[in-house]
Design a protein around this motif. Sequence first.
Motif, short mmCIF file in Angstrom:
data_model
loop_
_atom_site.label_atom_id
_atom_site.label_comp_id
_atom_site.label_asym_id
_atom_site.label_seq_id
_atom_site.Cartn_x
_atom_site.Cartn_y
_atom_site.Cartn_z
N PHE A 175 0.83 -1.21 0.00
CA PHE A 175 0.00 0.00 0.00
C PHE A 175 0.86 1.25 0.00
N GLN A 176 1.98 1.17 0.72
CA GLN A 176 2.90 2.30 0.75
C GLN A 176 3.39 2.60 -0.68
N ALA A 177 3.70 1.55 -1.42
CA ALA A 177 4.15 1.71 -2.82
C ALA A 177 3.03 2.32 -3.66
N ASP A 178 1.80 1.82 -3.46
CA ASP A 178 0.66 2.37 -4.20
C ASP A 178 0.51 3.86 -3.92
N TYR A 179 0.70 4.20 -2.65
CA TYR A 179 0.56 5.60 -2.26
C TYR A 179 1.61 6.45 -2.97
N ALA A 180 2.84 5.94 -2.98
CA ALA A 180 3.93 6.65 -3.66
C ALA A 180 3.58 6.89 -5.13
N GLU A 181 2.99 5.88 -5.74
CA GLU A 181 2.57 6.00 -7.14
C GLU A 181 1.55 7.12 -7.32
N GLU B 253 -7.78 7.59 -0.97
CA GLU B 253 -8.30 6.24 -0.84
C GLU B 253 -7.22 5.26 -0.40
N VAL B 254 -6.05 5.34 -1.01
CA VAL B 254 -4.97 4.41 -0.64
C VAL B 254 -4.52 4.66 0.79
N ASN B 255 -4.47 5.93 1.17
CA ASN B 255 -4.11 6.28 2.55
C ASN B 255 -5.00 5.55 3.54
N ARG B 256 -6.31 5.51 3.22
CA ARG B 256 -7.25 4.82 4.09
C ARG B 256 -6.89 3.34 4.19
N HIS B 257 -6.61 2.71 3.05
CA HIS B 257 -6.30 1.28 3.04
C HIS B 257 -4.99 0.99 3.77
N PHE B 258 -4.04 1.88 3.60
CA PHE B 258 -2.74 1.73 4.26
C PHE B 258 -2.92 1.65 5.78
N ASN C 196 -1.47 21.16 -2.23
CA ASN C 196 -0.18 21.58 -1.72
C ASN C 196 0.85 20.51 -2.07
N ASP C 197 1.82 20.89 -2.85
CA ASP C 197 2.78 19.91 -3.35
C ASP C 197 3.67 19.29 -2.27
N GLU C 198 3.85 20.01 -1.18
CA GLU C 198 4.77 19.51 -0.15
C GLU C 198 4.15 18.41 0.71
N LEU C 199 2.88 18.58 1.05
CA LEU C 199 2.24 17.67 2.00
C LEU C 199 2.34 16.19 1.63
N PRO C 200 1.99 15.82 0.42
CA PRO C 200 2.04 14.39 0.08
C PRO C 200 3.40 13.78 0.38
N GLN C 201 4.45 14.54 0.11
CA GLN C 201 5.80 14.04 0.37
C GLN C 201 6.02 13.85 1.87
N VAL C 202 5.51 14.79 2.67
CA VAL C 202 5.61 14.65 4.12
C VAL C 202 4.93 13.37 4.58
N TYR C 203 3.72 13.16 4.07
CA TYR C 203 2.98 11.94 4.45
C TYR C 203 3.75 10.70 4.04
N LEU C 204 4.28 10.76 2.85
CA LEU C 204 5.02 9.60 2.34
C LEU C 204 6.18 9.26 3.28
N ASP C 205 6.92 10.28 3.70
CA ASP C 205 8.05 10.06 4.60
C ASP C 205 7.57 9.51 5.94
N GLU C 206 6.50 10.09 6.46
CA GLU C 206 5.98 9.63 7.75
C GLU C 206 5.51 8.18 7.65
N HIS C 207 4.84 7.86 6.55
CA HIS C 207 4.42 6.47 6.35
C HIS C 207 5.63 5.54 6.35
#
Lengths: 241, 241
Positions: free
Chosen positions: A125-131, A143-148, A184-195
């Motif tokens: 799921f983490q990979a899907d999110y990155a995608e 949606e993927v965040n929820r599944h993760f 916001n372009d920055e947030l998704p990257q923050v989430y990705l790192d936190e995940h």
Amino acid sequence: MEADSKSNAAEAAGAKPRRGHGVATAYDTLKQEILELKLRPGSPVDETELSARFGMSRTPIREALIKLANDGLVVTLPNRSTIVAPLDFLELPSFYDALTLMYRVTTRLAAQNRTDAEVVRIRKFQADYAEAVAAKDVSRMIEVNRHFHSMIARAGKNRYYIELFDRLLDEGRRLLRFYYSSFNDELPQVYLDEHEKMVCAIEARDVEMADRIAKQHADQIVRQIQSYIADDRRLNSGIAF
Amino acid sequence: MEADSKSNAAEAAGAKPRRGHGVATAYDTLKQEILELKLRPGSPVDETELSARFGMSRTPIREALIKLANDGLVVTLPNRSTIVAPLDFLELPSFYDALTLMYRVTTRLAAQNRTDAEVVRIRKFQADYAEAVAAKDVSRMIEVNRHFHSMIARAGKNRYYIELFDRLLDEGRRLLRFYYSSFNDELPQVYLDEHEKMVCAIEARDVEMADRIAKQHADQIVRQIQSYIADDRRLNSGIAF
DNA sequence: TGTATTTTATTTGTCGACAAGAAATATATT
DNA sequence: AATATATTTCTTGTCGACAAATAAAATACA
């Protein structure tokens, strides 16, 4: 809109669900539509109309609505129509509190109880999110965040937390959809790192670390929702829906 | 047994619920009977039979059963009969964990958010509990205990916690009823004292104190259930129900 | 005698119909 | 003209019936 008419066609056509699957079909479809805000919060849900739309009698529709009511996605007014559950922002503090607690508890338990197979599934799921982030597909990210996170809760293996957390994640999905405004372009990257850190803590069975990151992550998400709402209220004087 | 036939008579007699109250009647009655173990865990629930018993068609019975299934009090096997939810003791650790957390969280929030009127209502239940202890009425103790803690959760005012906690308290009520064996004269007094301290902490808005006592109280209850189960398993080799 | 297959029976999932309530509309009364 | 009352319309809550799915019973077969 296109997907809408396509699925309607599929329903109208001969794809009638087998006996015993009528309720599930209506339930799943309506749930999806409510979470994606195709059905607006507060809008009436007419049994007869749905009965026609799904090509089944009112009985299975009714049973699906009862389940949705139990999920808090629909509100039933006695002898009056049911409506899609409004987004009550007076309840938001409760929501933030419960969401944060469930993030922490489920991530802790996952660090304690995870199997190797579950780590693999979480990483998927983490990979899907990155995608989704790479593709800048916001809907897919939500949606993927929820599944993760749901998968993490499952790795924690506490039925009670899983249920409540799933419900909160769904509610959150609706909130994000509703209030989502500027990307916001920055947030998704923050989430990705936190995940990523979260998965590592779970894999390492580091319970305290998992807890710390979960709290951090929850606070981040709460801040995001709050900032969306702050933006939004300026626009519609806070009475809408 | 007497109360049983009395209520059955009341149902069989002309006391037909008004339109719109049929589902609620069946739901409330069945819920009560499941929690009081009049309906044994694992025993089949026949729609037709209930339909005859409540003097209504199968439709409202069905809708009541769906709600009970959502509460986890009943399990629906597709195309097969529904059964009263078994007491799965493999899930007990999850139950203990969630129950303890909810005790703590709701008591904390009550200390934060209580109004004076709510303190009064909580004290009322505390008095009822004391009465039940004095009368050595175990059934009443179990029931009032549930209401006492539920009221505290309500004073905390978090919808999500209230719902989960109510569910856990109901499940606990069933467990206590099922495993309850020997009456220990000391325990009720311990609970009474702990309840008193809990109310004081809530009244004083002492959040940390409330948390500490809640945890203590939860541990006490978990220990009680565990000791009952330990006793019980010696008798029935642990496979029953 | 024990296993496989057909038949019967029971119980659920679904349907179409009807009546009770509530909202909306029309009518009457001051 | 404004309020109160009656009528109509519409939606829900409930009912009885039927058909599909499964379990149980009966029969056939090795």
